[in-house]
Design a protein around this motif. Structure first.
Motif, short mmCIF file in Angstrom:
data_model
loop_
_atom_site.label_atom_id
_atom_site.label_comp_id
_atom_site.label_asym_id
_atom_site.label_seq_id
_atom_site.Cartn_x
_atom_site.Cartn_y
_atom_site.Cartn_z
N ASP A 1 40.12 51.15 26.66
CA ASP A 1 38.69 51.39 26.42
C ASP A 1 37.89 50.10 26.48
O ASP A 1 36.70 50.11 26.77
N LYS A 2 38.53 48.99 26.13
CA LYS A 2 37.83 47.71 26.06
C LYS A 2 37.70 47.00 27.41
O LYS A 2 36.87 46.12 27.57
N LEU A 3 38.57 47.37 28.37
CA LEU A 3 38.60 46.66 29.65
C LEU A 3 37.23 46.55 30.35
O LEU A 3 36.92 45.51 30.93
N PRO A 4 36.39 47.61 30.30
CA PRO A 4 35.10 47.51 31.01
C PRO A 4 34.25 46.34 30.53
O PRO A 4 33.39 45.86 31.27
N ASN A 5 34.50 45.85 29.29
CA ASN A 5 33.69 44.74 28.77
C ASN A 5 34.11 43.39 29.32
O ASN A 5 33.49 42.38 29.02
N TRP A 6 35.21 43.37 30.07
CA TRP A 6 35.72 42.08 30.55
C TRP A 6 35.19 41.70 31.94
O TRP A 6 35.65 40.75 32.56
N GLY A 7 34.26 42.51 32.45
CA GLY A 7 33.63 42.19 33.73
C GLY A 7 34.56 42.39 34.91
O GLY A 7 35.43 43.27 34.90
N LYS A 8 34.38 41.53 35.89
CA LYS A 8 35.18 41.63 37.12
C LYS A 8 36.60 41.17 36.82
O LYS A 8 36.81 40.17 36.11
N LEU A 9 37.59 41.89 37.36
CA LEU A 9 39.00 41.54 37.09
C LEU A 9 39.80 41.40 38.38
O LEU A 9 39.47 42.04 39.39
N ARG A 10 40.81 40.57 38.32
CA ARG A 10 41.74 40.47 39.46
C ARG A 10 43.03 41.17 39.06
O ARG A 10 43.69 40.76 38.11
N ALA A 11 43.34 42.27 39.76
CA ALA A 11 44.56 43.03 39.45
C ALA A 11 45.67 42.53 40.36
O ALA A 11 45.49 42.45 41.57
N VAL A 12 46.80 42.16 39.76
CA VAL A 12 47.91 41.63 40.57
C VAL A 12 49.11 42.57 40.43
O VAL A 12 49.55 42.88 39.32
N VAL A 13 49.60 43.04 41.57
CA VAL A 13 50.75 43.94 41.59
C VAL A 13 51.83 43.32 42.45
O VAL A 13 51.54 42.84 43.55
N ARG A 14 53.05 43.30 41.94
CA ARG A 14 54.16 42.71 42.70
C ARG A 14 55.17 43.78 43.09
O ARG A 14 55.51 44.63 42.27
N GLU B 1 46.65 41.38 45.49
CA GLU B 1 45.63 40.95 44.53
C GLU B 1 44.35 41.71 44.86
O GLU B 1 43.85 41.62 45.97
N LEU B 2 43.86 42.46 43.89
CA LEU B 2 42.70 43.32 44.14
C LEU B 2 41.59 42.96 43.17
O LEU B 2 41.83 42.81 41.97
N LEU B 3 40.37 42.82 43.69
CA LEU B 3 39.24 42.54 42.81
C LEU B 3 38.63 43.88 42.38
O LEU B 3 38.25 44.69 43.23
N ILE B 4 38.59 44.08 41.09
CA ILE B 4 38.15 45.39 40.58
C ILE B 4 37.18 45.22 39.41
O ILE B 4 37.00 44.12 38.90
N GLN B 5 36.60 46.31 39.00
CA GLN B 5 35.82 46.35 37.75
C GLN B 5 36.62 47.18 36.77
O GLN B 5 37.05 48.29 37.10
N GLY B 6 36.81 46.65 35.57
CA GLY B 6 37.60 47.35 34.56
C GLY B 6 37.14 48.78 34.33
O GLY B 6 37.95 49.68 34.13
N GLN B 7 35.81 49.00 34.42
CA GLN B 7 35.30 50.36 34.12
C GLN B 7 35.72 51.38 35.17
O GLN B 7 35.65 52.58 34.94
N ASN B 8 36.17 50.91 36.33
CA ASN B 8 36.60 51.85 37.38
C ASN B 8 38.05 52.29 37.25
O ASN B 8 38.50 53.16 37.99
N LEU B 9 38.76 51.67 36.33
CA LEU B 9 40.15 52.10 36.10
C LEU B 9 40.13 53.38 35.27
O LEU B 9 39.52 53.44 34.22
N GLN B 10 40.78 54.41 35.77
CA GLN B 10 40.79 55.70 35.07
C GLN B 10 42.21 56.09 34.67
O GLN B 10 43.11 56.02 35.52
N LEU B 11 42.39 56.50 33.43
CA LEU B 11 43.70 57.00 33.02
C LEU B 11 43.69 58.52 33.08
O LEU B 11 42.90 59.17 32.39
N LYS B 12 44.53 59.07 33.97
CA LYS B 12 44.54 60.52 34.15
C LYS B 12 45.98 60.96 34.37
O LYS B 12 46.66 60.40 35.23
N ASN B 13 46.43 61.93 33.63
CA ASN B 13 47.82 62.41 33.72
C ASN B 13 48.83 61.28 33.72
O ASN B 13 49.75 61.25 34.53
#
Ligand code: SAH
Length: 453
Positions: free
Chosen positions: A337-350, A358-370
């Motif tokens: 719930d707090k991630l949207p307050n952290w602004g722009k984020l760099r998501a790193v997946v290995r 490395e993906l540039l994202i906005q925390g508020q766009n991350l959705q938890l579903k199922n």
């Protein structure tokens, strides 16, 4: 009443009489009937005068047990002989299975005794030095009774676990590929220079020993009567002798550069769990630019274990530029719930293979579903199995990087989210939120007011 029969299951050792136990000789002397595979019968032929001898072929294993039981029922003492230890890939198991299935119990009239012998891994090891002085295991490459995926998995785990490995039944006329497959699996986790001893017909007339490197193992002369001993990462060869050191302390001591002073008899090594974590911190401290993922690769331990060591840092024993704090697992939902307050984020997946996205994202766009944490846009689709979010750490590297590291149940990286600088600085509000969340979510008791905010 006839005398009660007896079944003696005798391991005769590698082949030479000097290496047979006293009890094994005595048992054969005691027997009225001796049963065994013809090669084993030959090895003890001078002990068989006046006895009924029953030779069997390789594939008549069960017949041997049945016949032994039949003779014992007639009141005879039967010795079933087998090379090495009869309980190691030998007839002890099948004989007990047969007896138990037919209603026999240890209280029955017919007595059964297993007489241990020196198994091939011990006898072969003795001919090449001392390769088994630390943890080892044996794996048979025979797929006559064991499915290949089971054998492969055991090889994989033995290799990962850095066990010295004794390979029984490494090759036969028909099974020629197995040793090549085994080499491929072992090489995934072990250096091509790892010492390997190949002992053929140990303590028998055609004894032959080859000392080679793991890279050459599969090309060597290997047959039905060969045992292959593969060293661990500390095994060395000197003056023709293969030796596995009794302890690993030296190896890790060389890594940290610390002296061995301070070891106490009967206590954990200075490289016990606490010492190991201190070693990780020292490595991170001394090696300047190394990342925690690189540190994990270097020691061959999961990332979560490195983070554990970093999180136990103190002001005196710090982890270089890194700090790590574990999020209380009750608070994962709040963290999302707090991630949207952290602004722009760099998501790193290995990927397991080492590829990095490395993906540039906005925390508020991350959705938890199922149970999937997802972000779908026109550029990419990101899907993270949230059930695999086992541990979450607030992770920073001096004032240069702030983020969270999520590790999976195996301790490897699942997802990394880093705050992104706007120009040359972090966004102040975002950073403030990050610090505030870290302070609150890594406490063991979260403040009520924060939950209901
Ligand atoms: N019960 C036996 C093992 C039987 S399985 C024991 O405890 O030793 C057969 C395998 O044992 C062979 O393929 C080989 O790998 C190993 N082996 C048995 N005798 C050996 C010897 N004298 N030298 C080398 N390997 C031997």
């Amino acid at each position: 009443m006839t005398k009660a029969g007896k079944i003696l299951l005798v391991g005769i050792g590698p082949g030479s009489h000097e290496h047979m136990t006293f009890r094994a000789k005595e048992a054969i002397a005691e027997a009225d009937v001796v049963i065994g595979y013809s090669t084993y019968i030959k090895l003890v032929k001078d002990l068989l005068d006046g006895k009924e001898v029953i030779k069997k072929g390789m594939t008549e294993e069960l017949d041997r047990s049945i016949e032994a039981f039949e003779h014992a029922k007639m009141g005879k003492t039967v010795a079933m002989v087998s090379s090495g230890d009869i309980g190691v890939y030998g007839m002890a198991g099948p004989t007990y299975e047969l007896l138990l299935e037919s209603g026999w119990t240890p209280d029955s009239q017919i007595q059964v005794e297993v007489i241990p012998g020196c198994t091939a891994l011990s006898s072969c090891a003795s001919l090449v030095g001392a390769p088994l002085t630390h943890d080892f295991c044996s794996i048979s490459l025979s797929d006559l009774l064991t499915p290949w995926p089971v054998i492969a998995r055991r090889l994989e785990n033995a290799a990962r676990g850095d066990f010295v490995v004794a390979l029984y039944n490494p090759k036969s006329g028909r099974r020629t590929q197995h040793i090549i497959e085994a080499q491929t699996i072992l090489l995934r986790h072990r250096s091509p220079d790892t010492p390997v001893a190949i002992v053929k017909s140990g303590y028998r007339s055609l004894q032959n020993i080859q000392m080679v490197r793991l890279a050459e193992m599969a090309e060597c002369d290997i047959g039905m009567l060969t045992t292959v001993l593969v060293g661990n990462s500390s095994t060395f060869v000197k003056s023709g002798l293969m030796v596995t050191p009794r302890g690993y302390a030296n190896k890790y001591d060389a890594l940290t550069g610390e002296t061995l002073a301070g070891e106490q008899a009967g206590r954990s090594l200075s490289m016990g769990l606490n010492g190991w974590q201190a070693c990780v911190r020292k490595y991170v401290r001394d090696s300047g630019k190394t990342t925690l993922q690189e540190t994990s690769n270097y020691f061959g331990r999961p990332l979560a274990e490195i983070l554990e060591a970093v999180s136990a840092a103190t002001t005196e024993d710090f982890a270089g530029l890194f700090t790590a704090k574990l999020v209380d697992s009750k608070h994962y939902d709040i963290l999302l719930d707090k991630l949207p307050n952290w602004g722009k984020l760099r998501a790193v997946v290995r990927s397991a293979g080492g590829a990095i996205a490395e993906l540039l994202i906005q925390g508020q766009n991350l959705q938890l579903k199922n149970n999937w944490l997802s972000l779908v846009n026109e550029h990419f689709h990101l899907h993270v199995d949230w059930q695999k979010a086992h541990k979450i750490w607030f992770l920073s590297r001096s004032a240069e990087a702030y983020g969270i590291q999520i590790t999976d149940p195996e301790g490897e990286s699942l997802l990394n989210l880093w705050l992104v600088k706007e120009g040359s600085d972090f966004d102040e509000t975002a950073l403030h939120h990050y610090h505030d969340d870290q302070a609150k979510l890594t406490q063991s008791t979260i403040q009520e007011s924060y939950i209901h905010e």
